[in-house]
Motif scaffolding. Structure first.
Motif, PDB file in Angstrom:
ATOM      1  N   TYR A  19       0.742  -1.272   0.081  1.00 48.02           N
ATOM      2  CA  TYR A  19      -0.025   0.053  -0.015  1.00 48.02           C
ATOM      3  C   TYR A  19       0.959   1.324   0.128  1.00 48.02           C
ATOM      4  O   TYR A  19       0.549   2.290  -0.929  1.00 48.02           O
ATOM      5  N   ALA A  20       2.004   1.385   0.863  1.00 46.78           N
ATOM      6  CA  ALA A  20       2.931   2.384   0.813  1.00 46.78           C
ATOM      7  C   ALA A  20       3.540   2.592  -0.714  1.00 46.78           C
ATOM      8  O   ALA A  20       3.629   3.704  -0.840  1.00 46.78           O
ATOM      9  N   VAL A  21       3.875   1.609  -1.221  1.00 46.97           N
ATOM     10  CA  VAL A  21       4.535   1.814  -2.497  1.00 46.97           C
ATOM     11  C   VAL A  21       3.748   2.254  -3.495  1.00 46.97           C
ATOM     12  O   VAL A  21       3.933   2.969  -4.118  1.00 46.97           O
ATOM     13  N   THR A  22       2.270   1.846  -3.239  1.00 46.39           N
ATOM     14  CA  THR A  22       1.200   2.361  -4.210  1.00 46.39           C
ATOM     15  C   THR A  22       1.293   3.790  -4.177  1.00 46.39           C
ATOM     16  O   THR A  22       1.238   4.371  -5.242  1.00 46.39           O
ATOM     17  N   THR A  23       0.933   4.078  -3.006  1.00 48.17           N
ATOM     18  CA  THR A  23       0.682   5.478  -2.682  1.00 48.17           C
ATOM     19  C   THR A  23       1.982   6.490  -2.982  1.00 48.17           C
ATOM     20  O   THR A  23       1.745   7.593  -3.668  1.00 48.17           O
ATOM     21  N   ALA A 220      11.968  18.915  -8.715  1.00 49.99           N
ATOM     22  CA  ALA A 220      10.645  19.351  -8.775  1.00 49.99           C
ATOM     23  C   ALA A 220       9.606  18.411  -8.453  1.00 49.99           C
ATOM     24  O   ALA A 220       8.600  18.311  -8.025  1.00 49.99           O
ATOM     25  N   ILE A 221       9.579  17.258  -9.312  1.00 44.44           N
ATOM     26  CA  ILE A 221       8.799  16.123  -9.358  1.00 44.44           C
ATOM     27  C   ILE A 221       8.594  15.733  -7.950  1.00 44.44           C
ATOM     28  O   ILE A 221       7.552  15.398  -7.244  1.00 44.44           O
ATOM     29  N   ALA A 222       9.900  15.318  -7.332  1.00 45.98           N
ATOM     30  CA  ALA A 222       9.926  14.738  -6.103  1.00 45.98           C
ATOM     31  C   ALA A 222       9.442  15.660  -4.919  1.00 45.98           C
ATOM     32  O   ALA A 222       8.806  15.253  -4.118  1.00 45.98           O
ATOM     33  N   LEU A 223       9.557  16.971  -5.087  1.00 45.82           N
ATOM     34  CA  LEU A 223       9.124  18.113  -4.066  1.00 45.82           C
ATOM     35  C   LEU A 223       7.558  17.752  -4.190  1.00 45.82           C
ATOM     36  O   LEU A 223       6.857  17.822  -3.161  1.00 45.82           O
ATOM     37  N   GLY A 224       7.013  17.807  -5.569  1.00 44.41           N
ATOM     38  CA  GLY A 224       5.642  17.713  -5.816  1.00 44.41           C
ATOM     39  C   GLY A 224       5.026  16.383  -5.214  1.00 44.41           C
ATOM     40  O   GLY A 224       3.928  16.455  -4.641  1.00 44.41           O
ATOM     41  N   LEU A 229       2.092  12.962  -1.200  1.00 46.42           N
ATOM     42  CA  LEU A 229       1.798  11.545  -0.647  1.00 46.42           C
ATOM     43  C   LEU A 229       0.894  11.607   0.398  1.00 46.42           C
ATOM     44  O   LEU A 229       0.136  10.598   0.450  1.00 46.42           O
ATOM     45  N   PRO A 230       1.053  12.401   1.260  1.00 47.50           N
ATOM     46  CA  PRO A 230      -0.122  12.408   2.418  1.00 47.50           C
ATOM     47  C   PRO A 230      -1.289  12.242   2.177  1.00 47.50           C
ATOM     48  O   PRO A 230      -2.479  11.577   2.739  1.00 47.50           O
ATOM     49  N   ALA A 231      -1.676  13.067   0.880  1.00 50.37           N
ATOM     50  CA  ALA A 231      -3.060  13.283   0.490  1.00 50.37           C
ATOM     51  C   ALA A 231      -3.451  11.955  -0.101  1.00 50.37           C
ATOM     52  O   ALA A 231      -4.630  11.267   0.355  1.00 50.37           O
ATOM     53  N   TRP A 237      -6.744   5.837   2.784  1.00 48.24           N
ATOM     54  CA  TRP A 237      -7.214   5.308   4.198  1.00 48.24           C
ATOM     55  C   TRP A 237      -8.721   5.397   4.678  1.00 48.24           C
ATOM     56  O   TRP A 237      -9.492   4.796   5.259  1.00 48.24           O
ATOM     57  N   GLY A 238      -9.079   6.712   4.193  1.00 54.31           N
ATOM     58  CA  GLY A 238     -10.355   7.392   4.672  1.00 54.31           C
ATOM     59  C   GLY A 238     -11.366   6.801   4.157  1.00 54.31           C
ATOM     60  O   GLY A 238     -12.500   6.210   4.269  1.00 54.31           O
ATOM     61  N   LEU A 239     -11.122   6.503   2.447  1.00 55.25           N
ATOM     62  CA  LEU A 239     -12.309   6.018   1.687  1.00 55.25           C
ATOM     63  C   LEU A 239     -12.428   4.587   2.021  1.00 55.25           C
ATOM     64  O   LEU A 239     -13.509   3.886   2.200  1.00 55.25           O
ATOM     65  N   ALA A 240     -11.428   3.813   2.408  1.00 54.98           N
ATOM     66  CA  ALA A 240     -11.485   2.416   2.681  1.00 54.98           C
ATOM     67  C   ALA A 240     -12.103   2.245   4.141  1.00 54.98           C
ATOM     68  O   ALA A 240     -12.965   1.231   4.070  1.00 54.98           O
ATOM     69  N   SER A 241     -12.068   3.104   5.116  1.00 54.60           N
ATOM     70  CA  SER A 241     -12.734   3.049   6.337  1.00 54.60           C
ATOM     71  C   SER A 241     -14.346   3.096   6.247  1.00 54.60           C
ATOM     72  O   SER A 241     -14.981   2.590   7.004  1.00 54.60           O
ATOM     73  N   ARG A 242     -14.652   3.895   5.215  1.00 48.31           N
ATOM     74  CA  ARG A 242     -15.891   3.967   4.958  1.00 48.31           C
ATOM     75  C   ARG A 242     -16.472   2.805   4.291  1.00 48.31           C
ATOM     76  O   ARG A 242     -17.769   2.479   4.607  1.00 48.31           O
TER      77      ARG A 242
END
Length: 254
Positions: A19-23, A220-224, A229-231, A237-242
């Protein structure tokens, strides 16, 4: 009992890792797509990397094309944008890109080896789009599995994150960004296709001051991606919780 708990922790850790790698990949690909919409910031990097002076020096030395150094910066930026548009449209029109000399004479921008390489870049971009779709399809199911199996403890998650980040930074520090850049070319492009061009042989390479421009674009891509990433992580996580009843969720494992 302890054996079962150990297997559960390993399964939960493995699923969380995917999941972490996917995000992370979703954040990188989204940042890449967004940055491409502003021409990869080329007008900014053109000034910051003194690309005009670079063209002034190497343009007259080009063994295939003449007069590119006579063009104003606006036409250099336009030439880069033409390449950007073509590679994002499956490589269509690459062999027909032109620039106009002050005399009015039209000159093809790219020679055959450059066209072939940029067609490979276009194929890579198409593959990135397909990968993005696959990752989106995996994103919520993996988040749901994390909730169903339970999250590994924060120590496990921190350890995995640190190992991944330190591994990448160590590779960059030991090999150097340029060698890492070249290694990705070896991995990603056909072995019988040219991807390294001397500045004296390639207006494409001169125009991009390769690989310096790609370092700026990668930064620039890495900073973006770090901002996105948190989003992606918490949105999934939030959608899966629902979608996951409370009774089916498991607590953190450790």
């Amino acid at each position: 009992m302890g054996n079962t708990a150990g297997h559960s922790l390993k399964a939960a850790t493995l699923v969380w890792f995917f999941y972490a790698v996917t995000t992370v990949l979703l954040a990188i690909l989204t940042s890449w797509a967004l940055y491409s919409q502003v021409n990869y910031g080329y007008a900014f990097w053109y000034k910051q990397l003194d690309i005009q002076q670079h063209i002034d020096h190497y343009g007259p030395q080009n063994r295939f094309k003449q007069g590119f150094e006579q063009l104003p910066p606006e036409q250099h930026i336009e030439a880069f944008e033409q390449i950007r548009n073509a590679v994002h449209e499956h490589g269509e029109g690459l062999s027909n890109l032109q620039y106009s000399l002050p005399s009015g004479q039209k000159v093809l921008l790219l020679h055959r080896a450059e066209v072939v390489h940029l067609e490979d870049v276009a194929n890579l971009i198409d593959a990135g789009r397909l990968l993005f779709v696959v990752l989106v399809l995996l994103w919520l199911p993996l988040a749901w599995c994390c909730l169903s199996l339970g999250l590994p403890g924060w120590r496990e998650r921190l350890l995995i994150t640190v190992i991944g980040v330190v591994g990448v930074l160590a590779w960059l520090a030991v090999a150097g960004p340029t060698e890492v850049f070249y290694q990705f070319h070896v991995w990603l492009f056909p072995a019988d296709h040219q991807w390294f061009f001397y500045w004296q042989d390639s207006l494409m390479s001169t125009l991009m001051k390769a690989p310096a421009l790609f370092g700026g674009i990668a930064l620039a891509i890495a900073l973006g991606a770090l901002l996105l990433l948190p989003a992606f992580y918490f949105a999934g996580w939030g959608l899966a919780s629902r979608l996951t009843p409370t009774r089916n969720r498991k607590p953190h494992l450790s």
